[in-house]
Design a protein around this motif. Structure first.
Motif, short mmCIF file in Angstrom:
data_model
loop_
_atom_site.label_atom_id
_atom_site.label_comp_id
_atom_site.label_asym_id
_atom_site.label_seq_id
_atom_site.Cartn_x
_atom_site.Cartn_y
_atom_site.Cartn_z
N ALA A 139 12.11 52.20 6.40
CA ALA A 139 13.38 52.93 6.31
C ALA A 139 13.24 54.37 6.80
O ALA A 139 14.24 54.99 7.18
CB ALA A 139 13.88 52.92 4.87
N TYR A 177 20.53 45.13 7.98
CA TYR A 177 20.30 46.00 6.83
C TYR A 177 21.58 46.09 5.99
O TYR A 177 22.67 45.69 6.43
CB TYR A 177 19.89 47.40 7.29
CG TYR A 177 20.95 48.13 8.09
CD1 TYR A 177 21.79 49.09 7.50
CD2 TYR A 177 21.13 47.86 9.44
CE1 TYR A 177 22.76 49.75 8.23
CE2 TYR A 177 22.10 48.52 10.18
CZ TYR A 177 22.91 49.45 9.57
OH TYR A 177 23.90 50.11 10.30
N SER A 232 17.51 53.18 0.39
CA SER A 232 16.34 53.43 1.24
C SER A 232 15.49 52.18 1.44
O SER A 232 14.27 52.23 1.52
CB SER A 232 15.49 54.56 0.65
OG SER A 232 16.21 55.76 0.60
#
Length: 200
Positions: A33, A72, A95
């Motif tokens: 991330a 994501y 995150s």
């Protein structure tokens, strides 16, 4: 006659070595991330310390394949999100690491565009892909080219197999000829390369 292509497009899958069926299957990997470099669709990537990173920092780097997209959970909407490319400012929810889909068959063939003319004697030798990865921030497609300035019998990432026989991009005396390349330095087939790239 000049080629119709006016820029590169990274690497696009097109069959396999030996003309066996090409499923163009993708492996699932992860991008940290906090990773601080853009990765475009069609860009060359490697696995390093458990994560996907660019393999275009040097044309002698080993790689596992070519990025085809990412997945994501968006931080603002918390919704599952697909993107053709990884944009450095992307901040996933909580995150979390991002999922990367990579065309990782070591015997996959790819089409790319050259950045200059290639003589017939240059086929069968090895080349790199543009060291500075770049691409479209609209489509997410890489604009990298096959670099013709540094040629080696063995040392570079990709081996030039043949012309792609694209009628509009088949002028071997001009830049942006469409050519077929095969992996020469692959992490699954070799543990280290001339650039010292390893899994860890």
């Amino acid at each position: 006659m000049a080629n119709s292509n006016t820029k590169g497009f990274g690497l696009i899958p097109t069959g396999t070595i030996g003309s066996t069926p090409s499923t163009q299957g993708q492996g699932k990997y992860y991008i940290d991330a906090a990773y601080n470099a853009d990765l475009f669709q069609g860009s060359v990537v490697q696995s390093k310390v458990g994560y996907i990173k660019t393999a275009q920092a040097a044309i002698t780097n080993l790689s596992i394949g070519v990025l085809n997209g990412i997945f994501y959970n968006a931080a603002t909407t918390l919704k599952p999100t697909w993107s053709n490319w990884y944009n450095q400012p992307i901040t996933p929810a909580n995150s979390e690491d991002l999922t990367a889909f990579v065309l990782d068959n070591p015997f996959q063939l790819f089409v790319g565009a050259t950045d200059g003319a290639v003589a017939q004697a240059g086929y069968g030798k090895t080349y790199g892909v543009t060291v500075t990865a770049a691409g479209s921030e609209i489509s997410g497609q890489s604009s990298s080219t096959i670099t013709t300035g540094t040629v080696s019998n063995t040392a570079n990432q990709w081996r030039l197999v043949r012309t792609a026989e694209d009628p509009e991009n088949n002028d071997l005396t001009a830049a942006y000829t469409s050519v077929v390349v095969a992996h020469n330095l692959n992490q699954y087939l070799q543990n280290t390369g001339s650039a010292g790239i390893t899994w860890q």
